[in-house]
Scaffold this motif. Structure first.
Motif, mmCIF file in Angstrom:
data_model
loop_
_atom_site.group_PDB
_atom_site.id
_atom_site.type_symbol
_atom_site.label_atom_id
_atom_site.label_comp_id
_atom_site.label_asym_id
_atom_site.label_seq_id
_atom_site.Cartn_x
_atom_site.Cartn_y
_atom_site.Cartn_z
ATOM 1 N N GLN A 1 -10.190 10.490 3.465
ATOM 2 C CA GLN A 1 -10.546 9.603 4.434
ATOM 3 C C GLN A 1 -12.060 8.958 4.499
ATOM 4 O O GLN A 1 -12.202 7.774 4.588
ATOM 5 N N VAL B 1 -7.994 6.203 -4.891
ATOM 6 C CA VAL B 1 -8.619 7.060 -4.345
ATOM 7 C C VAL B 1 -7.895 8.325 -4.254
ATOM 8 O O VAL B 1 -8.261 9.511 -4.409
ATOM 9 N N LEU C 1 -4.196 4.734 5.118
ATOM 10 C CA LEU C 1 -4.481 3.615 4.186
ATOM 11 C C LEU C 1 -3.982 2.329 4.775
ATOM 12 O O LEU C 1 -3.239 2.216 5.634
ATOM 13 N N VAL D 1 -12.791 -0.038 1.870
ATOM 14 C CA VAL D 1 -12.595 -0.587 3.137
ATOM 15 C C VAL D 1 -13.894 -1.142 3.703
ATOM 16 O O VAL D 1 -13.860 -2.491 4.200
ATOM 17 N N GLU E 1 -13.257 8.073 9.430
ATOM 18 C CA GLU E 1 -14.218 9.033 8.678
ATOM 19 C C GLU E 1 -15.228 9.593 9.775
ATOM 20 O O GLU E 1 -16.055 10.362 9.090
ATOM 21 N N THR F 1 -3.586 11.384 5.837
ATOM 22 C CA THR F 1 -4.434 10.248 5.568
ATOM 23 C C THR F 1 -3.838 8.862 5.936
ATOM 24 O O THR F 1 -2.725 8.670 6.121
ATOM 25 N N THR G 1 0.793 -1.183 -0.019
ATOM 26 C CA THR G 1 -0.100 -0.079 -0.049
ATOM 27 C C THR G 1 0.867 1.310 0.274
ATOM 28 O O THR G 1 0.503 2.139 -0.772
ATOM 29 N N GLN H 1 -6.974 -0.120 -4.292
ATOM 30 C CA GLN H 1 -8.095 0.858 -4.537
ATOM 31 C C GLN H 1 -7.860 2.202 -3.654
ATOM 32 O O GLN H 1 -8.202 3.144 -4.355
ATOM 33 N N SER H 2 -7.442 2.146 -2.363
ATOM 34 C CA SER H 2 -7.383 3.247 -1.809
ATOM 35 C C SER H 2 -6.192 4.101 -2.394
ATOM 36 O O SER H 2 -6.424 5.411 -2.018
ATOM 37 N N VAL I 1 -7.780 -3.755 -1.697
ATOM 38 C CA VAL I 1 -8.237 -2.466 -0.828
ATOM 39 C C VAL I 1 -7.105 -1.521 -0.818
ATOM 40 O O VAL I 1 -7.228 -0.164 -1.057
ATOM 41 N N VAL J 1 -12.158 6.563 1.121
ATOM 42 C CA VAL J 1 -11.421 5.343 1.126
ATOM 43 C C VAL J 1 -12.327 4.283 2.000
ATOM 44 O O VAL J 1 -12.193 3.024 1.888
#
Length: 467
Positions: A363, A343, A319, A370, A307, A317, A19, A339-340, A336, A366
């Motif tokens: 935040q 984003v 992740l 998640v 969030e 941020t 990540t 994908q995050s 994930v 994502v």
């Protein structure tokens, strides 16, 4: 540009694993400089590293994550497959025993990338670090954030020689994994502690690497024997993934009271006698072990609801596993993370590097990928004894009953199997499972009878020396 960039245009990524590297790729075209702070010294080639013990266990990257990774690093999938990684179509190249029986091998709906974690990380890392705007500070420990409750301005670090210093930055991304210090760092800045939830099935994981029989080193399917989460007692499962260099990585697992042993000489026995079908044990009994057993209990599902915080600092941020870590048996963490990171890139492009509220937007955004993976993992794990303080809720039971009916239907209905894999691949949201046609199909049930035996072809049985 001459000289060093302004701190406002410097991004710092904490953690250099999957990540973290993808987050660095996401920011490389938006910041003048991206600094990856990593506690380990990262190897230049595919090789183990101290801070990633989970690399010794099986990993898969679902197509929802593959697409995100390819968007961030065009061509990286081809680089992986050229290096020996396997692209396995779902469910065509999968032999899976569900709680309701064997799945048929339907035409391809989605896919997974199968590779050893060392190869995956090294390939991504090489692509990211080929960009001169990205640098790694290896052997460097993160001590905390600088700034206040309104905005993060950088990070404090201790370098390999013991020297401490501050790196000023216009954006900081925490991708340090399960051991993330963010909850403590936020309270140090004067912010409240985040809400957190844990679902702990008590799963223990044992993995071993094998050299497949020579004739089974190409084109062999994934094998998965799943538990029945609704049955009394512990859940036991196993899966065999064909990876690069003609190898199989095999992971066996069990919840409280049904854990596999860390002993090498008990691995085949557990696979043969403790799982719901002996297929994996029969296969590995004919293969050559290349490693001892790697064992872990680090499998708890843990999510921080950043969030939902009443306030969130600018320029920061969280992740990957630092935000939400899943029971690895479901294989969604890598997807994930990718994908995050995507984003992060897309929202930073859309709103601008220094736009007010950018970090909070990221935040919140994502939380969607998640949350999808969280529901898939905890929706099953919550039923194991001791997984949560109060056990499954009425909603948990209702959702699980419907999902169970869908999975039963998918054993004999290819259209419903595709809808299920739409969601498990993280390519579509779970709402597709509530479409009227899906609800009707679930009420009808499977269109074909349950298979009595694993759907291996005659050629595959011959390759595996089972016939």
């Amino acid at each position: 540009m001459s000289g060093r960039p302004s701190p406002a245009k410097v991004a710092v990524v904490l953690g250099g694993s999957h990540t973290g590297m993808l987050a660095a790729a996401a920011l490389a075209g938006l910041a003048d400089r991206v600094v990856v702070v990593e506690r380990d010294e990262l190897p230049g080639e595919p090789a183990p590293r101290k801070g990633l013990p989970q690399a010794r266990h099986a990993h898969m990257l679902w197509s929802g994550g593959v697409r995100a990774m390819e968007d961030l690093l065009p061509g990286v999938t081809g680089t992986l497959t050229d290096a020996g990684a396997r692209r396995a179509p779902v469910t065509t190249d999968m032999v899976v025993l569900s709680a309701h029986g064997w799945f048929r091998r339907w035409p391809e709906s989605h896919h997974v990338i199968l590779a050893g974690r060392d190869l995956l990380d090294a390939t991504v890392r090489a692509r990211v670090l080929a960009d001169d705007r990205v640098e790694v500070l290896g052997g460097t420990e993160v001590l905390g954030l600088t700034g206040d409750a309104q905005a993060v301005t950088g990070v404090r670090v201790r370098e390999r020689d013991g020297r401490e210093r501050t790196i000023d930055a216009g954006m900081v991304v925490d991708a340090t994994g399960r051991a993330s210090g963010t909850p403590r760092w936020l309270t140090d800045l004067g912010l409240p502690a985040p809400d957190r939830r844990e679902v702990d099935s008590g799963l223990a994981y044992a993995s071993r690497l094998y050299l497949a029989p020579e004739q089974a080193r190409d084109g062999f399917p994934v094998i998965s024997v799943q538990p029945d989460t609704q049955a009394a007692g512990p859940g036991r499962a196993g899966f065999l993934l064909p990876i690069e260099d003609g190898r199989w990585i095999v992971t066996l697992n069990g919840t409280r009271g049904g854990e596999p042993s860390p002993a090498d000489d008990d691995f085949v026995r557990f696979a043969r006698e403790e799982l719901r079908h002996p297929l994996i044990g029969d296969l590995i009994s004919r293969a050559e072990p290349l490693s001892g057993v790697s064992f872990t209990r680090t499998t708890v599902n843990r999510r921080y609801f950043y969030e939902r915080m009443p306030a969130w600092p600018e320029n920061f941020t969280v992740l990957g596993d630092a935000l939400a870590a899943y029971n690895p048996v479901y294989g969604h963490g890598l997807a994930v993370g990718a994908q995050s990171a995507l984003v992060l890139r897309d929202l930073t492009r859309r709103y601008g590097w220094e736009s007010a509220g950018l970090a909070r937007r990221v935040q919140k955004a994502v939380a969607r990928p998640v949350g999808a993976a969280w529901e898939l993992a905890t929706g099953q794990d919550v039923f194991y004894p001791g997984a949560t303080e109060n056990g499954p809720t009425a909603r948990d039971r209702a959702v699980a009953a419907y999902v169970s009916r869908l999975m039963y239907t998918a054993t004999g209905n290819g259209r419903i199997a595709r809808r299920v894999t739409d969601v498990t691949s993280l390519e579509r949201r779970a709402e597709v499972l509530l479409a009227p046609g899906v609800l009707l199909a679930a009420a009808v049930g499977p269109l074909k009878p349950t298979l009595a035996e694993p759907p291996l072809t005659a050629e595959e049985l011959k390759k595996a020396e089972l016939r």
